[in-house]
Design a protein around this motif. Sequence first.
Motif, PDB file in Angstrom:
ATOM      1  N   ASN A 341       0.803  -1.214   0.000  1.00  0.00           N
ATOM      2  CA  ASN A 341       0.000   0.000   0.000  1.00  0.00           C
ATOM      3  C   ASN A 341       0.839   1.269   0.000  1.00  0.00           C
ATOM      4  O   ASN A 341       0.383   2.312  -0.413  1.00  0.00           O
ATOM      5  N   LYS A 417      -5.599   7.762  13.313  1.00  0.00           N
ATOM      6  CA  LYS A 417      -6.639   8.031  12.306  1.00  0.00           C
ATOM      7  C   LYS A 417      -6.088   8.959  11.231  1.00  0.00           C
ATOM      8  O   LYS A 417      -6.162   8.682  10.028  1.00  0.00           O
ATOM      9  N   ASP A 421      -5.031   7.737   7.312  1.00  0.00           N
ATOM     10  CA  ASP A 421      -5.725   8.338   6.169  1.00  0.00           C
ATOM     11  C   ASP A 421      -4.731   8.961   5.197  1.00  0.00           C
ATOM     12  O   ASP A 421      -4.810   8.764   3.991  1.00  0.00           O
ATOM     13  N   VAL A 424      -2.326   6.165   3.784  1.00  0.00           N
ATOM     14  CA  VAL A 424      -3.002   5.004   3.198  1.00  0.00           C
ATOM     15  C   VAL A 424      -2.425   3.727   3.789  1.00  0.00           C
ATOM     16  O   VAL A 424      -1.857   2.893   3.082  1.00  0.00           O
ATOM     17  N   SER A 433     -10.776   3.082  12.237  1.00  0.00           N
ATOM     18  CA  SER A 433     -11.256   2.458  11.000  1.00  0.00           C
ATOM     19  C   SER A 433     -10.174   2.480   9.921  1.00  0.00           C
ATOM     20  O   SER A 433      -9.373   3.402   9.841  1.00  0.00           O
ATOM     21  N   THR A 434     -10.181   1.453   9.103  1.00  0.00           N
ATOM     22  CA  THR A 434      -9.195   1.318   8.039  1.00  0.00           C
ATOM     23  C   THR A 434      -9.608   2.188   6.856  1.00  0.00           C
ATOM     24  O   THR A 434     -10.771   2.188   6.474  1.00  0.00           O
ATOM     25  N   PRO A 435      -8.681   2.966   6.290  1.00  0.00           N
ATOM     26  CA  PRO A 435      -9.033   3.790   5.129  1.00  0.00           C
ATOM     27  C   PRO A 435      -9.532   2.919   3.972  1.00  0.00           C
ATOM     28  O   PRO A 435      -9.042   1.805   3.767  1.00  0.00           O
ATOM     29  N   ASP A 436     -10.524   3.438   3.236  1.00  0.00           N
ATOM     30  CA  ASP A 436     -11.119   2.651   2.142  1.00  0.00           C
ATOM     31  C   ASP A 436     -10.090   2.225   1.097  1.00  0.00           C
ATOM     32  O   ASP A 436     -10.132   1.121   0.588  1.00  0.00           O
ATOM     33  N   LYS A 437      -9.177   3.152   0.802  1.00  0.00           N
ATOM     34  CA  LYS A 437      -8.216   2.876  -0.272  1.00  0.00           C
ATOM     35  C   LYS A 437      -7.393   1.625   0.000  1.00  0.00           C
ATOM     36  O   LYS A 437      -6.916   0.968  -0.903  1.00  0.00           O
ATOM     37  N   LYS A 439      -8.333  -1.034   1.684  1.00  0.00           N
ATOM     38  CA  LYS A 439      -9.087  -2.275   1.880  1.00  0.00           C
ATOM     39  C   LYS A 439      -8.782  -3.360   0.852  1.00  0.00           C
ATOM     40  O   LYS A 439      -8.646  -4.531   1.221  1.00  0.00           O
TER      41      LYS A 439
END
Lengths: 559, 304, 294
Positions: A341, A417, A421, A424, A433-437, A439
């Motif tokens: 990532n 956080k 973000d 990434v 929460s895990t960043p969408d990118k 996932k």
Amino acid sequence: MNRLRHTKKIVQKHKSRGMRTALAAAVLMTAALSGCSGNAEEPAPSSPAAGGQAGEGSIPADKSFKIKVMSWQGPQEQYGPAYNAAFDEYMKLHPNVKIEHLYQPLANNGYDKLLDTQFVSHEAPDAMQLNKYSMRKYADQDYLALLDGPMQQLSAYNDSAARWVDTFAGGEKGFTTLKSFNKYGAITSIPVDGGPGANPVQPFYYNKDMFDKAGIAELPETWAELIEACRKLEAAGFDALAADGNRFMQWITTYVGNQLEPGHVPGLFEEKYRIPELKGDMDAIALLTGKYKADNPVEAAELAIIKDFSQYWQDGWAAVNEDQAKQAFLLGKTAMYMSGNWDYSYFEQNVKGFAFGIIPFPVITKETTPFASEMLPVAGDQQSYGWSVNKDLENDPDKLKVVIDLFQFLTGKETQKKMSDAGVFVPVVSGVSTPDKVKPFIATANNKIPTVDIFSGPLFALANDNKAILQVYLTTDEDTAGTMERLHQQAATNARKKASDALDAEGGVPNQIEILQQSLDKQKADNAPAAVVQSTTDSLNVAKLKLELYKQYAEPLLK
Amino acid sequence: MAVQSAARGQRKKTGRIGRAAGYGFVLPAVLFTVLFEYYPMLDGIFHSFYRWNGSTVEKFVGLDNFAEIFRDGVFWTSVKNMLFFLFFQIVLMIPTIAACIVLFRIKNSKMQYVYRILLCVPMIIPGIVTMLLWQFMYNPQYGFLNQLLDVLGLQQLQQLWLGDPALAKWCLIFIGFPWIGTIAALIYLAGLQNVDGSVWDAAAIDGAGPVKKALFIELPLLKGQFKLNLVTVLAGTVTGYGLQLVVTNGGPGFATLVPGLYMYQRAFGSGTSDYGYASAVGLILFVIALAISAISIKYIRSEE
Amino acid sequence: MDRIEQDVRWGTPASVRLRKPARPRAWGELAKHAFMILVCLLLLYPFALMLQMSVKDTEQIMYEFFRISSPYHFDNYARAWSEVGPMIKNSVVMAGGSALISIFITAAAGYGFGKLKFPGKEPLYWIVFAKMMLPGVMNLIPSFVLAWKLGLLNSYWAVILFAVGGAQPFWVFVMRTFVAGQPQELFDSAKVDGAGEARIFWHIALPLLRPVLSLSALNVFLGVWNDYIWPLVTIQSFDKRPITTGLAYLSSTHVGDYGPLMAGYVIASVPLFLLFAFGMKQFVQGLTGGAVKL
């Protein structure tokens, strides 16, 4: 000659003294840090951050500090800026602290070589990012501070009453691998970014245009489908994958090996030894005793899978490094490139003329080999790299406090956080929460094996020229049996050395046991927090079991 | 009497001062030599009998390291590669000699001077630049060689160069094409200049052809210079590894690994710091180089 | 050994030139020129390539390899300079420092061994001299450990002190031979004037030694300038790296940035070019001084 030998003796004396100070320091650190936060057993009302409000930490305010930290996260990449922003924020919070972030790329082994020389000359930074292999090397050479003390305390930047170690994803169990990677069985590393560490398999970046042109409608999910896709790409006139002769060799063997026959080596030993902490030792002993042979079918299958894959790599891959391979993908010369990532933003900014996407590492099925477990390791259940703290700091307890405080800040939920973000990456602490990118990099339905249980190929792991031997195998007509013979020759020699080092009374396991025992006694005498005592007891028990293992199997063979 | 003894006293005094001064002049040199040359050499010999990682592990193992080296397939591969390089380095001394002879025979002295300067130009380029440049020229995707073959329409001859284990060794040999060594050339030219002019007259009278003349007149004259350069080549190839370290790091696989580089890798490679083993490899090379040095001293002296 | 050093000359002595046989066939002469021109072209074209690539961008290098056309990217040099400039400074400091210190120490020893008398002179001389015959291949690792124990790692001194040490055996030998060959009267007359040894060394021996000094300084300078392996293991901080390890590092981290890389290579060649241009004779002698070392 005589004089030389005399000097040796003096050096030797200094060395054992060094070992002894290790334990004293661990205790000292606990004491020093308990001043700034309470302990887990009895969270005093004034704890996190006595006197200050939560989220601000407490460090000596009347002194100014200059802290040097070093990483391989350059300012051009995505992690670097995320770190720099966090450091800036910390400095705003604590105007008396000045953080200098040094950048040294990994290329050409430069990072390790720099640290090698800096540690011996005591010029190393106060904290430095390390992978677990380097961490082991430096911890075993007594250059790194043992962090169990602070880890068992509350974190100043976490509002819950959990010990710092419990705020991390996976909790204390998540540190099993890291602990097993140094002779003290201690935590010597603070995870901050969940890069390759939180993610035991790297995906492939792929060139969507090439996949379209090659008529690949669906992204490959299994290994067989990946090979089929490669065949189509090749037929359409593309090189399927940009490989390199160094880092990629390490990755591909690990990620293929991960999926084969878990528990393969531990199965050769009695139940009591089958703990993750002794994995590396079981590897060595299995080789030494001949329980694990040069023609091991599981490792042979691993090699054959890689060889089959290698026909789709770009021409001349063995002579290029990872940056050159990346360029080949970037310039549209190959359809895929394996990376994590941390390259995401780089590709977002630099890929021109085609669209790119991500293919999670495919699962190997029984269709490919009977040894396939048809599972991938669970993402992020084991911490596997992070930041270590320079042992020299133990001479400057105030500064040490500041460094620990800094990392508690970096691993606080709020900072995590923001950092994850921007960078990434997968947050290393739970509850963020895990960043969408990111996932697509971690989530597949097949991530099922706990990381501590996965198979490692002992031949490959213990042969020092493993990458070169693999290159020979993949680029010449040398067969699998011959390659394994070569790996075995080196691995067996190293296994013997490892066993003899472990049994050595002065620098081996007996010495570790002695140190841990003394450490434990001291902790008990000083009324150290129960969690600290417990963690030392655990390490001591592991060390005793390790010695038993070596005594039972290796000692008779070494005589 | 008094005068005499005073004079003697004076002499004694200056003698003592002179003596002290003598030590003052030579001791720095002696100390530097002992500390930075002898001490490492002896320390290396000493540690080749140890298992030693530079910090925590230091254990006397007798001849174990040497026994391990003899069983070590990688070491023998590196020795084979070294012999390959050695053979070609010796053969490739010829172009320099040929160029020097031709250069020396050129009559226009101005042009001769210009050629000499041109031959020296590679020496002002740092060696590392030459190596990195060649590494780039071999790049299969955008390097010079494959681009050239492309332009010439000879795509079928394009190669992986350094990426091909069968070819990598040859690529390293080819670095330095057309194999004119500046220093060696200067030494040969000096040798040719040193020759008594009458031999040229004799040759002219004989009317010998250019090749015959080279074989029977110039080459025998260059024997001493050749030996000197040969020894440099021998010692340099047996113990050297800078080229391999920079351009291929011994790869692909072990295709270009030489013993010196193997020593380096075992000591400073990633994840290993097997200084004892590396020192043992070093000691073997040391003994070979020492033999070359001893033979060369005898061999060069014997004819001069 | 001396013979070789002294006989490397620019231009052929007239006596030799005159006696060369007259060759009536002009085409034979032509063939020789053609041969030499070919050799020089082959020898120099990589550097010509380097020059032409240094003003191109990556696209131009990849797709118009053999053409050089506008836009010319002279900004490559500006970019390269910011990285290579400090390396050149480091190299100059290390190479210059080594050369300077080593000439003083070797000259002093040459004078001491050549002209002074004191007990133990011969054994001391032999200690230094004998190292000339002993190869240094196994020094790398112990030297590294020594540099660490002396606290020299990551400093210029790691390079300078070891280079000075390495220069001793050969150049002490040369200096001693040279000093011993000078007429004794020169030194004696100064002594009669009441000059101390230090003054004699400074005012008489050093000026006499001047040609050898520049030769040795240049030789040591070039050795350090081109050394790769030693600074690679001892100097790791980026801001102290010399050009050798620095350029190798840049080439592995600036992959694809060929234009600025080549510009960096060109810039790194400038200092020796200047040295060559201003002291051609000394420069060439310095080279062969190194070759003779064996």
